[in-house]
Enzyme design. Structure first.
Site, mmCIF file in Angstrom:
data_model
loop_
_atom_site.group_PDB
_atom_site.id
_atom_site.type_symbol
_atom_site.label_atom_id
_atom_site.label_comp_id
_atom_site.label_asym_id
_atom_site.label_seq_id
_atom_site.Cartn_x
_atom_site.Cartn_y
_atom_site.Cartn_z
ATOM 1 N N GLU A 45 -3.366 7.420 -4.315
ATOM 2 C CA GLU A 45 -3.210 6.161 -3.583
ATOM 3 C C GLU A 45 -3.056 5.005 -4.570
ATOM 4 O OE1 GLU A 45 -5.839 4.872 0.007
ATOM 5 O OE2 GLU A 45 -6.754 3.963 -1.762
ATOM 6 N N TYR A 49 0.867 -1.183 0.000
ATOM 7 C CA TYR A 49 0.000 0.000 0.000
ATOM 8 C C TYR A 49 0.898 1.226 0.000
ATOM 9 C CZ TYR A 49 -3.042 3.712 1.659
ATOM 10 O OH TYR A 49 -3.724 4.900 1.766
#
Lengths: 377, 292
Positions: free
Chosen positions: A188, A100
């Site tokens: 993101e 992530y």
């Protein structure tokens, strides 16, 4: 606004982030553009919210025929008021590990923040709650920017080595460029896949762009965003409208006062039907259009208007109210609290059409509450 | 005493020839604010409400070296440039009324101002008023008719008027009222204003008006809990009934990850013995409880 996945990927890819090979299909007739890709592919509906897989909006297709069926099935469907206009078809990737990584605004420190974790692909907020030590945080000064050594430090903490560590520098720098050049509030990549042959590939991305900056990004189209047609229409008049579940229509100026008005409705034991903020400097046009939304809403039994004018002028508000009532026939009772700049003129305009105004929001709400009781017998 | 502005504040209005700029120049003059000059590039030589207009801030300062405060009405696309111009000209307090300024622009000029020792209020704020002394903002004149012991700091414009109005109606005046703005990035936050009120001899009570989203209210509560604030504080938080996850207008008012929720803010205040009003009018009752 939130960009569709494919658009976010396109921006990141332009600055060097690897993405799966794929193509966008907007019409079933164009399905043959997939013939150069290596099946099986993954068909991903382009809708701007999470949980697509669970909603059945992502599926594997093994042949061109399969792909055509998927395109026919998805295109034109409306999910949560949002029409599917595009389907992204992508080749699969052999994933060894899912990471992530994101860059966002750090409001408290007035800078930027990079977040990274080895726990990619899952709900990162859950990870942050349960095991905050698994989130790597890097503060970025807006003036000094993101330096290579800082990224190398994050790569090390992620356990990346060799070419993957070098690739991570490229990925992070590309994210930073998109973040700053496109006025993003969030960039993101989740998951960022480490493939079995040691490459970093962005499997899903989320890019949110500051609405206020759109004028300087002509290559970003609202068609590629999460705005529904109704919201786009409301935005034209500077309205912020959110539908809620109750029966008391609310219109106020300023987000704070509008929320306080919702709270007041609850305090009197009633349920707000909406949040409608006509904004700072509301014109008669925005008031008229806003009130029309409420007057034509069948769920709404009575309307509470709460205006405290600063830059907003009460006479403009009053004119807007009168215009809306001329355009929409209604028997919904309306309770108006009007205070602030030009309140005398505003009251006069409303009095001419027989509308009473109240000194305080409590008085208006009290009157509304009594009326609803009478209506209910 | 007041904070940030007083009867000696000398103001320049940036964007004075625009609709809002000229209108609020008139209102500020009526309130008694000393406005010496205005700026709109290309409109130098004109005058608005009797105030001379210049092409640049520097030129205005040459003519009126006493100017120490700027108020910005310049449209969002050009606002950042005007803020840099004011900072570089040496102005020490800049109040930015303009809304919809891109967040990245705000972040950069806010940090630039900090490095130069300049105070920014806003953007997207109603400004500052010290009742009967001066107003650098768009707060309605007729609400601010009584000076007194209450200092107000708020993230919301209209809610500030609402609560000030009820205080004045109850005969309680204000020392200074500061609307810090509702955007995610602002020049001066609640803690900084609370600290100023703590040091201001005229202010005896502090009202903090917050809303859901962000963590500013929680941080103010922590600051109060650390013992650095000796004056009584009363809080009001808008958004008790806002459903989580919905955007409620202000870019700031977003609830996420449990932080920034109504409950979290109320709990933070209650833990440090700051009473939280359920309605704007209840603020008055809670303040009265502290009064002799």
């Amino acid at each position: 606004m939130r960009l569709l996945e494919y658009k976010g990927k396109e921006l990141l890819n332009r600055y060097g982030v690897k993405i799966p090979r794929g193509a966008i299909v907007t019409r079933v007739e164009d399905i043959n553009i997939l013939s150069t890709l290596k099946f099986p592919l993954f068909a991903k509906s382009q809708v701007p919210f999470a949980g697509r897989a669970k909603m059945g909006l992502v599926r594997r297709v093994d042949t061109l025929k399969d792909a055509e069926n998927a395109a026919r099935d998805y295109l034109g469907r409306v999910i949560q008021d949002y029409p599917i206009r595009k389907v992204l078809f992508e080749e699969g990737v052999n994933v060894a590990k899912e990471l992530y990584v994101s860059i966002t605004l750090d409001r408290e420190n007035r800078g930027y923040l990079m977040l990274a974790s080895t726990e990619g692909g899952v709900d990162i907020e859950e990870v942050a709650r349960k095991s905050p030590e698994k989130i790597i945080r890097l503060y970025i000064d807006d003036y000094e920017g993101l330096r290579d050594y800082m990224i190398r430090g994050v790569a090390q903490k992620l356990g990346l080595e060799g070419s993957a560590a070098r690739d991570f520098v490229t990925v992070a720098k590309a994210m930073y460029r998109v973040f700053t050049e496109y006025d993003a509030e969030l960039v993101e990549i989740n998951p960022l896949a480490l493939t079995t042959d040691g490459q970093l590939v962005a499997l899903d991305v989320k890019v949110m762009i500051d609405d206020n900056s759109l004028y300087r990004h002509p290559d970003i189209s609202v068609e590629d965003s999460d705005y529904t047609m109704e919201e786009l229409e409301a935005r034209k008049y500077g309205l912020h409208y959110v539908e809620l579940t109750g029966y008391v229509g609310i219109m106020a100026n300023g987000a704070g006062l509008t929320m306080a008005t919702m709270d007041l409705v609850k305090e009197f034991g009633h349920e707000p039907a909406d949040f409608l903020d006509v904004g700072g400097g509301a014109s008669k046009d925005s008031v008229r259009e806003g009130l029309k939304i409420l007057l034509t809403d069948d769920r709404i039994k009575a309307v509470l208007i709460n205006i405290f004018g600063g830059i907003t002028r009460c006479d403009e508000v009053a004119k807007g109210v009168v215009e809306a009532l001329n355009e929409v026939k209604t028997n919904k009772p309306i309770f108006i609290r009007l205070k602030g700049t030009n309140e005398e003129e505003g009251r006069k305009i409303l009095a001419e059409v027989g509308l009473k105004t109240y000194e305080t929001a409590e008085e208006a709400m009290d009157a509304l509450s009594k009326t609803i009781k009478t209506l209910q017998g | 005493m007041t904070i940030l502005i007083n009867e000696n504040t000398k103001v320049i209005v940036q964007g004075i020839t625009g609709r809002e700029g000229s209108r609020h120049t008139q209102y500020m003059l009526q309130y008694g604010t000393k406005i010496l000059a205005g700026v709109t590039p290309g409109k130098g030589g004109q005058n608005v409400q009797g105030v001379p207009v210049f092409d640049t801030v520097e030129e205005a300062l040459r003519k009126f070296p006493d100017i120490n405060t700027s108020i910005v009405f310049v449209p969002a696309q050009f606002a950042a440039d005007s803020v840099y111009e004011a900072i570089d000209a040496g102005i020490k307090l800049i109040v930015i009324i303009t809304e919809h300024i891109p967040i990245h622009d705000a972040l950069r000029f806010v940090n630039y101002a900090k490095r130069r020792g300049v105070t920014i209020i806003g953007p997207n704020c109603p400004g500052i008023v010290s009742p009967l002394k001066s107003k650098v903002g768009i707060l309605p004149n007729h609400i601010y008719t009584k000076s007194g012991p209450v200092g107000i700091v708020s993230r919301s414009g209209t809610l500030t008027y609402e609560i000030s109005y009820h205080l004045t109606q109850a005969g309680i005046g204000q020392s200074t009222v500061v609307g810090i703005g509702g955007d995610p990035i602002i020049g001066t936050d609640m803690i900084e204003v609370v600290r100023m009120f703590e040091e201001d001899p005229e202010t005896k009570y502090i009202v903090v008006i917050g809303e859901i989203g962000g963590t500013m209210e929680e941080r103010v509560a922590q600051y109060i809990g650390s013992g650095k604030v000796t004056k009584p504080v009363v809080a009001y938080i808008a958004g008790r009934t806002a459903p989580p996850g919905k955007r409620m207008g202000h870019a700031g008012a977003i609830v996420s990850m449990g932080m920034g929720s109504y409950e979290s803010k109320v709990k933070a205040f209650q833990e440090v013995n700051v009473p939280v009003a359920r309605t704007p009018t209840e603020v008055v009752k809670l303040i009265k409880k502290f009064m002799p």
